[in-house]
Design a protein around this motif. Structure first.
Motif, PDB file in Angstrom:
ATOM      1  N   ILE A   1      94.221 -19.155 130.393  1.00  0.00           N
ATOM      2  CA  ILE A   1      94.255 -20.602 130.653  1.00  0.00           C
ATOM      3  C   ILE A   1      95.238 -21.294 129.724  1.00  0.00           C
ATOM      4  CG2 ILE A   1      92.915 -22.738 130.497  1.00  0.00           C
ATOM      5  CD1 ILE A   1      92.286 -21.207 132.991  1.00  0.00           C
ATOM      6  N   ARG A   2      95.271 -20.891 128.454  1.00  0.00           N
ATOM      7  CA  ARG A   2      96.204 -21.497 127.508  1.00  0.00           C
ATOM      8  C   ARG A   2      97.653 -21.204 127.909  1.00  0.00           C
ATOM      9  NH1 ARG A   2      92.410 -19.831 123.485  1.00  0.00           N
ATOM     10  NH2 ARG A   2      93.716 -18.058 122.891  1.00  0.00           N
ATOM     11  N   LYS A   3      97.891 -20.009 128.433  1.00  0.00           N
ATOM     12  CA  LYS A   3      99.233 -19.674 128.899  1.00  0.00           C
ATOM     13  C   LYS A   3      99.653 -20.573 130.053  1.00  0.00           C
ATOM     14  CE  LYS A   3     100.192 -14.866 127.740  1.00  0.00           C
ATOM     15  NZ  LYS A   3     100.680 -13.595 128.315  1.00  0.00           N
ATOM     16  N   ILE A   4      98.742 -20.774 130.992  1.00  0.00           N
ATOM     17  CA  ILE A   4      99.062 -21.608 132.149  1.00  0.00           C
ATOM     18  C   ILE A   4      99.320 -23.041 131.708  1.00  0.00           C
ATOM     19  CG2 ILE A   4      98.134 -22.567 134.300  1.00  0.00           C
ATOM     20  CD1 ILE A   4      96.594 -19.945 134.664  1.00  0.00           C
TER      21      ILE A   4
ATOM     22  N   SER B   1     102.954 -23.840 132.807  1.00  0.00           N
ATOM     23  CA  SER B   1     102.979 -24.549 134.091  1.00  0.00           C
ATOM     24  C   SER B   1     101.967 -25.694 134.064  1.00  0.00           C
ATOM     25  CB  SER B   1     102.651 -23.580 135.242  1.00  0.00           C
ATOM     26  OG  SER B   1     102.782 -24.212 136.488  1.00  0.00           O
ATOM     27  N   PRO B   2     102.313 -26.794 133.396  1.00  0.00           N
ATOM     28  CA  PRO B   2     101.378 -27.920 133.244  1.00  0.00           C
ATOM     29  C   PRO B   2     100.844 -28.463 134.568  1.00  0.00           C
ATOM     30  CG  PRO B   2     103.260 -28.194 131.791  1.00  0.00           C
ATOM     31  CD  PRO B   2     103.580 -27.038 132.687  1.00  0.00           C
ATOM     32  N   SER B   3     101.666 -28.478 135.609  1.00  0.00           N
ATOM     33  CA  SER B   3     101.214 -29.013 136.900  1.00  0.00           C
ATOM     34  C   SER B   3     100.137 -28.121 137.510  1.00  0.00           C
ATOM     35  CB  SER B   3     102.398 -29.147 137.864  1.00  0.00           C
ATOM     36  OG  SER B   3     103.019 -27.898 138.095  1.00  0.00           O
ATOM     37  N   LEU B   4     100.297 -26.797 137.407  1.00  0.00           N
ATOM     38  CA  LEU B   4      99.282 -25.880 137.909  1.00  0.00           C
ATOM     39  C   LEU B   4      98.003 -26.016 137.097  1.00  0.00           C
ATOM     40  CD1 LEU B   4      98.301 -23.551 139.677  1.00  0.00           C
ATOM     41  CD2 LEU B   4      99.451 -21.955 138.100  1.00  0.00           C
ATOM     42  N   TYR B   5      98.149 -26.131 135.790  1.00  0.00           N
ATOM     43  CA  TYR B   5      96.978 -26.304 134.917  1.00  0.00           C
ATOM     44  C   TYR B   5      96.201 -27.562 135.300  1.00  0.00           C
ATOM     45  CZ  TYR B   5      94.255 -27.354 130.738  1.00  0.00           C
ATOM     46  OH  TYR B   5      93.228 -27.674 129.880  1.00  0.00           O
ATOM     47  N   LYS B   6      96.914 -28.638 135.567  1.00  0.00           N
ATOM     48  CA  LYS B   6      96.277 -29.899 135.948  1.00  0.00           C
ATOM     49  C   LYS B   6      95.484 -29.745 137.237  1.00  0.00           C
ATOM     50  CE  LYS B   6      97.328 -34.802 136.720  1.00  0.00           C
ATOM     51  NZ  LYS B   6      98.423 -35.811 136.769  1.00  0.00           N
ATOM     52  N   SER B   7      96.051 -29.024 138.202  1.00  0.00           N
ATOM     53  CA  SER B   7      95.361 -28.805 139.472  1.00  0.00           C
ATOM     54  C   SER B   7      94.121 -27.951 139.281  1.00  0.00           C
ATOM     55  CB  SER B   7      96.313 -28.140 140.477  1.00  0.00           C
ATOM     56  OG  SER B   7      97.399 -28.974 140.787  1.00  0.00           O
ATOM     57  N   LEU B   8      94.237 -26.883 138.484  1.00  0.00           N
ATOM     58  CA  LEU B   8      93.087 -26.032 138.197  1.00  0.00           C
ATOM     59  C   LEU B   8      91.979 -26.833 137.523  1.00  0.00           C
ATOM     60  CD1 LEU B   8      94.914 -22.859 136.824  1.00  0.00           C
ATOM     61  CD2 LEU B   8      93.501 -22.931 138.876  1.00  0.00           C
TER      62      LEU B   8
ATOM     63  N   ASN C   1      97.877 -26.886 145.805  1.00  0.00           N
ATOM     64  CA  ASN C   1      98.660 -26.693 144.587  1.00  0.00           C
ATOM     65  C   ASN C   1      98.290 -25.425 143.831  1.00  0.00           C
ATOM     66  OD1 ASN C   1     100.083 -29.213 144.845  1.00  0.00           O
ATOM     67  ND2 ASN C   1      98.207 -30.245 144.185  1.00  0.00           N
ATOM     68  N   ILE C   2      97.265 -24.701 144.341  1.00  0.00           N
ATOM     69  CA  ILE C   2      96.802 -23.491 143.656  1.00  0.00           C
ATOM     70  C   ILE C   2      96.888 -22.264 144.552  1.00  0.00           C
ATOM     71  CG2 ILE C   2      94.852 -22.397 142.476  1.00  0.00           C
ATOM     72  CD1 ILE C   2      93.840 -25.244 141.853  1.00  0.00           C
ATOM     73  N   GLY C   3      96.281 -22.357 145.744  1.00  0.00           N
ATOM     74  CA  GLY C   3      96.307 -21.242 146.682  1.00  0.00           C
ATOM     75  C   GLY C   3      97.720 -20.884 147.079  1.00  0.00           C
ATOM     76  N   GLY C   4      98.063 -19.606 146.995  1.00  0.00           N
ATOM     77  CA  GLY C   4      99.403 -19.170 147.341  1.00  0.00           C
ATOM     78  C   GLY C   4     100.434 -19.406 146.254  1.00  0.00           C
ATOM     79  N   VAL C   5     100.005 -19.920 145.103  1.00  0.00           N
ATOM     80  CA  VAL C   5     100.927 -20.176 143.991  1.00  0.00           C
ATOM     81  C   VAL C   5     100.753 -19.143 142.886  1.00  0.00           C
ATOM     82  CG1 VAL C   5     101.551 -21.819 142.172  1.00  0.00           C
ATOM     83  CG2 VAL C   5     101.039 -22.644 144.477  1.00  0.00           C
ATOM     84  N   ILE C   6      99.511 -18.766 142.629  1.00  0.00           N
ATOM     85  CA  ILE C   6      99.195 -17.842 141.546  1.00  0.00           C
ATOM     86  C   ILE C   6      98.663 -16.538 142.133  1.00  0.00           C
ATOM     87  CG2 ILE C   6      96.886 -18.857 141.320  1.00  0.00           C
ATOM     88  CD1 ILE C   6      96.991 -18.244 138.354  1.00  0.00           C
ATOM     89  N   VAL C   7      99.013 -15.421 141.533  1.00  0.00           N
ATOM     90  CA  VAL C   7      98.603 -14.125 142.070  1.00  0.00           C
ATOM     91  C   VAL C   7      97.081 -14.001 142.058  1.00  0.00           C
ATOM     92  CG1 VAL C   7     100.725 -12.902 141.482  1.00  0.00           C
ATOM     93  CG2 VAL C   7      98.868 -13.036 139.809  1.00  0.00           C
TER      94      VAL C   7
END
Length: 307
Positions: free
Chosen positions: A220-223, A227-234, A276-282
């Motif tokens: 989570i800290r890496k994300i 990738s701040p935008s992905l972190y915000k969505s998560l 913003n999450i599905g299909g973006v991260i493995v």
């Protein structure tokens, strides 16, 4: 090909990402394509006096070998500045190169800084018309460009990988006593099967839960950093579901295992459905995030487990 924090890289993919970053950063950036020749710079910024040179090793090397190759590459490419000074001058005009930036995925040894300080003195002594009197050599690794690389990967539609280079050892988080007590208490209930308590099962569950909590925290800290935008969505999706968890767990009438299975399944479904999450991260990283959040909710609440 080597493994990096942003996925597998070779010389072409590494340079390609660096070229995009500098083209976005500087409107005056000029890419120096290797035709008719390679003159020790991949590109330069007019009006800034900055030139860059990229290097990615062809394969994974031990620390000493990688350091030797990096030092050799720096020495070889700096010598090209003298050898091809006339060709370079005709491309950059009256510009003086103030900074020559060597960009590589990771630094093998900090001895590299001693090497470039020595080379700075040597190169200044050449008194080249294309170089500033205060010519400086800088070393950049992947950390200088992480967030920009992640944006590029996202725009390309590439699945983001964050867990390839997890640390071998995990750091303890603060307030460990509190979460260890919660994990122990709740996993004791999970260790009761058919009315019988199993101590070995309890110990094993405690370790699994703690490992998932700590490993996921690192991810989570890496994300958040890369990738701040992905972190915000998560964060948004997880917090929304977290608001419902306490009520779900307090009114649950099934077994502890069925509760955890339901919560885990629903959380992953919500993450996957988010655009913003599905299909973006493995998927492997997504599973690790879900495992981390479930373990976190066990450790710090609000997920309560009753007999």
């Amino acid at each position: 090909m080597i493994q990096t924090e942003i996925g597998p890289m070779d010389g072409n993919t590494w340079e390609g990402l660096c070229q995009i970053v500098y083209k976005k950063r500087y409107s005056t950036y000029q890419e120096m394509v290797p035709s008719p020749g390679d003159w020790g710079i991949e590109g330069f910024m007019l009006g800034h006096g900055i030139a860059i040179q990229c290097y990615c090793p062809k394969q994974e090397y031990d620390t000493s070998t990688l350091h030797t190759k990096q030092v050799g590459k720096i020495t070889k490419d700096l010598n090209k500045l003298k050898e091809y000074q006339n060709e370079i001058a005709s491309r950059i005009g009256d510009e003086k190169i103030k900074q020559w930036i060597f960009i590589t995925p990771r630094i093998a040894k900090n001895h590299i800084y001693s090497h470039v300080r020595t080379k700075e003195t040597e190169v200044r002594g050449w008194n080249l018309d294309i170089l500033d009197d205060d010519f400086q050599i800088l070393i950049h690794d992947i950390g200088h460009y992480l967030s920009e690389f992640r944006v590029i990967q996202t725009l390309r539609g590439e699945l983001l990988i964050f867990s390839e280079s997890q640390k071998d050892s995990l750091e303890k988080t603060e307030n460990s006593t509190e979460y260890e007590e919660n994990i122990n208490r709740k996993n004791k209930i999970r260790s009761i099967r058919g009315g019988n308590y199993n101590l070995n099962t309890h110990k094993r569950l405690n370790k699994i839960t703690t490992d998932k909590f700590l490993l996921g925290d690192e991810l989570i800290r890496k994300i958040e950093k890369q990738s701040p935008s992905l972190y915000k969505s998560l964060n948004r999706v997880i917090n929304q579901y977290e608001n419902e968890i306490e009520e779900v767990s307090l009114t649950w009438e099934g077994t502890a295992s069925s509760l955890l299975e339901k919560v885990s399944t629903q959380l992953k479904e919500r993450l996957e459905k988010d655009d913003n999450i599905g299909g973006v991260i493995v998927d492997s990283d997504l599973n690790q995030i879900v495992d981390h959040i479930i373990s976190k909710w066990i450790a710090l609440c609000p997920l309560e487990i009753d007999q």
